[in-house]
Design a protein around this motif. Structure first.
Motif, PDB file in Angstrom:
ATOM      1  N   GLY A  31       0.811  -1.203   0.000  1.00  0.00           N
ATOM      2  CA  GLY A  31       0.000   0.000   0.000  1.00  0.00           C
ATOM      3  C   GLY A  31       0.851   1.262   0.000  1.00  0.00           C
ATOM      4  O   GLY A  31       0.523   2.249  -0.680  1.00  0.00           O
ATOM      5  N   VAL A 157      -3.397  -3.974  -7.358  1.00  0.00           N
ATOM      6  CA  VAL A 157      -4.684  -3.644  -6.739  1.00  0.00           C
ATOM      7  C   VAL A 157      -4.614  -2.288  -6.042  1.00  0.00           C
ATOM      8  O   VAL A 157      -5.499  -1.427  -6.214  1.00  0.00           O
ATOM      9  CB  VAL A 157      -5.096  -4.747  -5.741  1.00  0.00           C
ATOM     10  CG1 VAL A 157      -6.310  -4.314  -4.923  1.00  0.00           C
ATOM     11  CG2 VAL A 157      -5.397  -6.042  -6.480  1.00  0.00           C
ATOM     12  N   PHE A 158      -3.561  -2.071  -5.251  1.00  0.00           N
ATOM     13  CA  PHE A 158      -3.431  -0.796  -4.543  1.00  0.00           C
ATOM     14  C   PHE A 158      -3.221   0.363  -5.513  1.00  0.00           C
ATOM     15  O   PHE A 158      -3.783   1.457  -5.331  1.00  0.00           O
ATOM     16  CB  PHE A 158      -2.268  -0.865  -3.549  1.00  0.00           C
ATOM     17  CG  PHE A 158      -2.569  -1.646  -2.308  1.00  0.00           C
ATOM     18  CD1 PHE A 158      -3.578  -1.248  -1.448  1.00  0.00           C
ATOM     19  CD2 PHE A 158      -1.859  -2.788  -1.994  1.00  0.00           C
ATOM     20  CE1 PHE A 158      -3.867  -1.969  -0.294  1.00  0.00           C
ATOM     21  CE2 PHE A 158      -2.140  -3.518  -0.852  1.00  0.00           C
ATOM     22  CZ  PHE A 158      -3.145  -3.109   0.006  1.00  0.00           C
ATOM     23  N   THR A 159      -2.405   0.149  -6.527  1.00  0.00           N
ATOM     24  CA  THR A 159      -2.162   1.204  -7.513  1.00  0.00           C
ATOM     25  C   THR A 159      -3.440   1.568  -8.254  1.00  0.00           C
ATOM     26  O   THR A 159      -3.726   2.749  -8.489  1.00  0.00           O
ATOM     27  CB  THR A 159      -1.077   0.754  -8.509  1.00  0.00           C
ATOM     28  OG1 THR A 159       0.126   0.447  -7.793  1.00  0.00           O
ATOM     29  CG2 THR A 159      -0.781   1.855  -9.517  1.00  0.00           C
ATOM     30  N   LEU A 160      -4.209   0.564  -8.624  1.00  0.00           N
ATOM     31  CA  LEU A 160      -5.468   0.820  -9.320  1.00  0.00           C
ATOM     32  C   LEU A 160      -6.436   1.597  -8.437  1.00  0.00           C
ATOM     33  O   LEU A 160      -7.116   2.523  -8.907  1.00  0.00           O
ATOM     34  CB  LEU A 160      -6.096  -0.504  -9.746  1.00  0.00           C
ATOM     35  CG  LEU A 160      -7.417  -0.421 -10.519  1.00  0.00           C
ATOM     36  CD1 LEU A 160      -7.207   0.314 -11.840  1.00  0.00           C
ATOM     37  CD2 LEU A 160      -7.972  -1.818 -10.766  1.00  0.00           C
ATOM     38  N   ALA A 161      -6.506   1.235  -7.160  1.00  0.00           N
ATOM     39  CA  ALA A 161      -7.415   1.934  -6.246  1.00  0.00           C
ATOM     40  C   ALA A 161      -7.051   3.405  -6.099  1.00  0.00           C
ATOM     41  O   ALA A 161      -7.932   4.261  -5.906  1.00  0.00           O
ATOM     42  CB  ALA A 161      -7.394   1.249  -4.878  1.00  0.00           C
ATOM     43  N   ILE A 162      -5.774   3.735  -6.213  1.00  0.00           N
ATOM     44  CA  ILE A 162      -5.337   5.120  -6.041  1.00  0.00           C
ATOM     45  C   ILE A 162      -5.410   5.899  -7.352  1.00  0.00           C
ATOM     46  O   ILE A 162      -5.869   7.055  -7.389  1.00  0.00           O
ATOM     47  CB  ILE A 162      -3.903   5.151  -5.471  1.00  0.00           C
ATOM     48  CG1 ILE A 162      -3.917   4.693  -4.008  1.00  0.00           C
ATOM     49  CG2 ILE A 162      -3.307   6.553  -5.571  1.00  0.00           C
ATOM     50  CD1 ILE A 162      -2.553   4.642  -3.372  1.00  0.00           C
ATOM     51  N   ALA A 164      -7.012   5.134 -10.412  1.00  0.00           N
ATOM     52  CA  ALA A 164      -8.228   5.179 -11.227  1.00  0.00           C
ATOM     53  C   ALA A 164      -9.015   6.470 -10.996  1.00  0.00           C
ATOM     54  O   ALA A 164      -9.426   7.131 -11.968  1.00  0.00           O
ATOM     55  CB  ALA A 164      -9.092   3.946 -10.964  1.00  0.00           C
ATOM     56  N   PRO A 165      -9.236   6.896  -9.748  1.00  0.00           N
ATOM     57  CA  PRO A 165      -9.910   8.199  -9.550  1.00  0.00           C
ATOM     58  C   PRO A 165      -9.098   9.377 -10.085  1.00  0.00           C
ATOM     59  O   PRO A 165      -9.674  10.347 -10.591  1.00  0.00           O
ATOM     60  CB  PRO A 165     -10.074   8.282  -8.028  1.00  0.00           C
ATOM     61  CG  PRO A 165      -9.997   6.876  -7.543  1.00  0.00           C
ATOM     62  CD  PRO A 165      -9.030   6.195  -8.466  1.00  0.00           C
ATOM     63  N   VAL A 300      -2.634   2.948 -14.251  1.00  0.00           N
ATOM     64  CA  VAL A 300      -3.912   2.232 -14.297  1.00  0.00           C
ATOM     65  C   VAL A 300      -3.825   1.060 -15.272  1.00  0.00           C
ATOM     66  O   VAL A 300      -4.251  -0.065 -14.975  1.00  0.00           O
ATOM     67  CB  VAL A 300      -5.056   3.190 -14.686  1.00  0.00           C
ATOM     68  CG1 VAL A 300      -6.347   2.418 -14.946  1.00  0.00           C
ATOM     69  CG2 VAL A 300      -5.274   4.227 -13.591  1.00  0.00           C
ATOM     70  N   SER A 303      -1.674  -1.733 -13.920  1.00  0.00           N
ATOM     71  CA  SER A 303      -2.342  -2.454 -12.842  1.00  0.00           C
ATOM     72  C   SER A 303      -3.360  -3.433 -13.399  1.00  0.00           C
ATOM     73  O   SER A 303      -3.459  -4.576 -12.943  1.00  0.00           O
ATOM     74  CB  SER A 303      -3.040  -1.461 -11.901  1.00  0.00           C
ATOM     75  OG  SER A 303      -2.110  -0.592 -11.311  1.00  0.00           O
TER      76      SER A 303
END
Length: 357
Positions: A31, A157-162, A164-165, A300, A303
């Motif tokens: 993370g 997963v963590f990179t995408l969660a950060i 993507a927005p 993105v 990821s």
């Protein structure tokens, strides 16, 4: 593979606590890596905007105001470089410590697996094909897979969660393009490399058979010196066939991934770069925003595309898990058969007692 390390009854309270604490550190480090990428990406946007925001120096000699502005610009550049140092400085200490702890944690997991397999291996009963390879080589590959495949998946997963927005805020179209391209690439990669897991499992079985014959020949060469070498010719031929099939599949998958990765590199610039010269002032994009957008798109896309990029390593990890599961199932079956063959009046022992021998 999980219960031997995380289950308190099997591993013990102390080792199980260490397993869960290591999992927490493992997840926390991944993370932090994703958050660090986010901070650096935001810094890139500010820094490149600062470098690209030039003022007119066509008059030759700088005026007093222009010299003051140039001095302020220089000070801002140095300030941003200092900010970059502050962003990455904690990583200089965190990354080595986290990697060291992860190495210890994964090796402890592997050691527990080896100890459990050796304890449960009924060497006086029916021999198990490839047992030594499962205990030694496959547990080593399992540990390597934790380092490579699992850590890469968590990082994605963590990179995408950060990101993507972030990408959606910069350009919603690019985010949907990244999703569509990545999922399309995963689908095609799965089709091209669908046979690799089965081929890898077959190849390991052929390698084990060849190695076993070599060990027997070395250990008992006097008695086997007159044995025909046709057995080795057959085994080598099987190895040749398996490796040729693997290499063909590897070549096809590598060719596809090469084209796919290079296309993904240029894609965000093809979509966004024209906005640097847009006629509509509201659509004009600065150099910093372009760099930030392209970088966010890359994060993105990477990821989402983690499976395609690591398809060969993932296939090998999946084949290792399959072989270890088959080995564990064989051990459990031998336990069941031993219990069934034990007479009820002969002081039979329970499965847990049998496994503790």
């Amino acid at each position: 593979m999980l219960r031997e390390f995380f289950d308190c009854e099997r591993a013990g309270t102390r080792l199980s606590s260490f397993a869960f604490f290591g999992l927490f550190v493992f997840l926390g480090h991944q993370g932090y890596r994703a958050f660090l990428k986010f901070q650096i990406n935001r810094w890139f946007g500010t820094f490149y905007d600062l470098l690209g925001d030039d003022f007119d120096r066509s008059s030759g000699e700088l005026s007093s105001g222009e010299r003051d502005e140039l001095a302020d610009r220089r000070e801002e550049v140095w300030k941003e470089l200092w900010n970059f140092c502050l962003i990455v400085a904690p990583a200089v200490a965190i990354h080595p410590l986290a990697h060291w702890f992860r190495n210890v944690w994964v090796f402890t997991w592997r050691k527990k697996l080896m100890e459990s397999y050796i304890k449960r291996w009924p060497t006086s009963k029916q021999p198990i094909e490839g047992a030594s390879q499962r205990i030694h080589e496959d547990t080593q590959r399992f540990a390597s897979g934790i380092h490579s495949c699992v850590s890469a998946l968590l990082d994605a997963v963590f990179t995408l969660a950060i990101f993507a927005p972030v990408l959606y805020g910069l350009d919603p179209l690019l985010m949907w393009v990244a999703f569509a391209a990545a999922f399309g690439g995963v689908g095609i990669s799965a089709i091209v490399g669908q046979h690799l897991v089965g081929l890898e499992v077959k190849n390991q079985a052929a390698e084990a058979a060849f190695r076993r014959e070599l060990v027997l020949l070395e250990a008992d060469s006097a008695e086997r010196s007159k044995t025909p070498k046709a057995t080795f010719s057959v085994l080598i031929y099987k190895l040749h066939q398996n490796y040729m099939a693997l290499y063909r599949n590897f070549a096809a998958l590598s060719s596809w991934l090469g084209v796919f990765d290079q296309s993904a590199t240029i894609l965000p610039y093809l979509l966004v770069a024209p906005r640097l010269f847009a006629e509509d002032p509201d659509r004009v994009m600065t150099l910093g925003v372009l760099t930030q957008t392209a970088n966010a798109f890359g994060k993105v896309f990477d990821s989402l595309n983690i499976i395609s990029d690591n398809w060969l390593a993932i296939n090998e990890f999946r084949s290792v898990i399959r072989r270890l599961r088959e080995y564990e199932a064989t051990l459990d079956a031998l336990v069941e058969s031993s219990l069934e063959l034990t007479p009820a009046n002969s002081g039979s022992i329970s499965r847990d007692e049998w496994q503790s021998i």
